[in-house]
Design an enzyme around this catalytic site. Sequence first.
Site, PDB file in Angstrom:
ATOM      1  N   SER A 142      87.897   6.261  41.862  1.00 31.98           N
ATOM      2  CA  SER A 142      86.576   6.329  41.234  1.00 31.98           C
ATOM      3  C   SER A 142      85.471   6.037  42.244  1.00 31.98           C
ATOM      4  O   SER A 142      85.273   6.813  43.182  1.00 31.98           O
ATOM      5  CB  SER A 142      86.543   5.398  40.024  1.00 31.98           C
ATOM      6  OG  SER A 142      85.446   5.694  39.192  1.00 31.98           O
TER       7      SER A 142
ATOM      8  N   ASP B 192      90.795  11.719  31.102  1.00 27.13           N
ATOM      9  CA  ASP B 192      89.837  10.755  31.649  1.00 27.13           C
ATOM     10  C   ASP B 192      88.509  10.898  30.915  1.00 27.13           C
ATOM     11  O   ASP B 192      87.803  11.888  31.073  1.00 27.13           O
ATOM     12  CB  ASP B 192      89.653  11.009  33.150  1.00 27.13           C
ATOM     13  CG  ASP B 192      88.849   9.919  33.851  1.00 27.13           C
ATOM     14  OD1 ASP B 192      88.017   9.273  33.187  1.00 27.13           O
ATOM     15  OD2 ASP B 192      89.053   9.727  35.065  1.00 27.13           O
TER      16      ASP B 192
ATOM     17  N   HIS C  92      91.426   7.225  32.758  1.00 28.64           N
ATOM     18  CA  HIS C  92      90.793   6.849  34.022  1.00 28.64           C
ATOM     19  C   HIS C  92      91.625   5.796  34.752  1.00 28.64           C
ATOM     20  O   HIS C  92      91.766   5.849  35.971  1.00 28.64           O
ATOM     21  CB  HIS C  92      89.389   6.306  33.725  1.00 28.64           C
ATOM     22  CG  HIS C  92      88.533   6.157  34.939  1.00 28.64           C
ATOM     23  ND1 HIS C  92      88.163   7.236  35.717  1.00 28.64           N
ATOM     24  CD2 HIS C  92      87.959   5.055  35.511  1.00 28.64           C
ATOM     25  CE1 HIS C  92      87.399   6.818  36.713  1.00 28.64           C
ATOM     26  NE2 HIS C  92      87.268   5.502  36.617  1.00 28.64           N
TER      27      HIS C  92
END
Length: 273
Positions: free
Chosen positions: A95, A224, A253
């Site tokens: 991320s 996600d 995620h």
Amino acid sequence: MPHITVSDNVDLYYRDWGAGAPVLFTHTWALSSAMWQYQATQLAGQGLRCITYDRRGHGRSDQPWDGYDLDTLADDLATVIERLDLHEVTLVGHSTGTAEVVRYLARHGSHRVAKIALVSSALPFMLQTPDNPDGIPMAAWEEMRAQWRVDFPAWVHEVADPLFAVDSPENSISRALVEWSVADSNAVSVKAMLDLSHAVAETDHRADLRRIDVPALVIHGGADGFNPVQLCGEATADLIPDSRLKVYENAPHGLYLTHMDQLTADLLEFIKS
């Protein structure tokens, strides 16, 4: 505790496990490098040297007032790589960590880097603009920031279950592991969260991705809900010249926990191939 001091006298905590080809992990927003310990433990046991560190404002690192722009964070990453004298390193980001990896390559080049793995990418451009209509509207970002300013822990508890898709029968994660991850956010600086959210949302990485000159593995969860696969994973892989995309169907995620064995195996195969 081992620390590396970067240019503005900020101390960054790090772990250095194992021996062999180096792998350096950059962690997600609001957590610490502890998120990677399951992958690092297994990969170090497979003959790799695994380094994890806490970004400034996170975990056991210092919490300065500023320095949460991507240029400074990329320079922090460069200092870690240089102080540990890493060569032919594989960079693995999750991320927000993927943005650090890409900005590092843009600012410092790839002469020390063998490969990169971008997991649950926060790239190439998260903000909705006229030329990025599928991005997340600024109003949505501001709504989240308004809550962080007064009760960041409440927001973390709200998003914990969706982060790991705990209600999905396809995912296996214990309540204890979710709570462990929530507790990891307690050490983060709210100032860092606010500043870093602007850097993540408002930085356009499209040009930098086109210039990447090392092999890249892009791994993304098909479910996600934070960084949608079409906006992030697929778009990231499309822009990198030498990339391979792997989508984990039904993965959220937080796939580094829900799909830890699959992720570890894919990283090992990519690093050693």
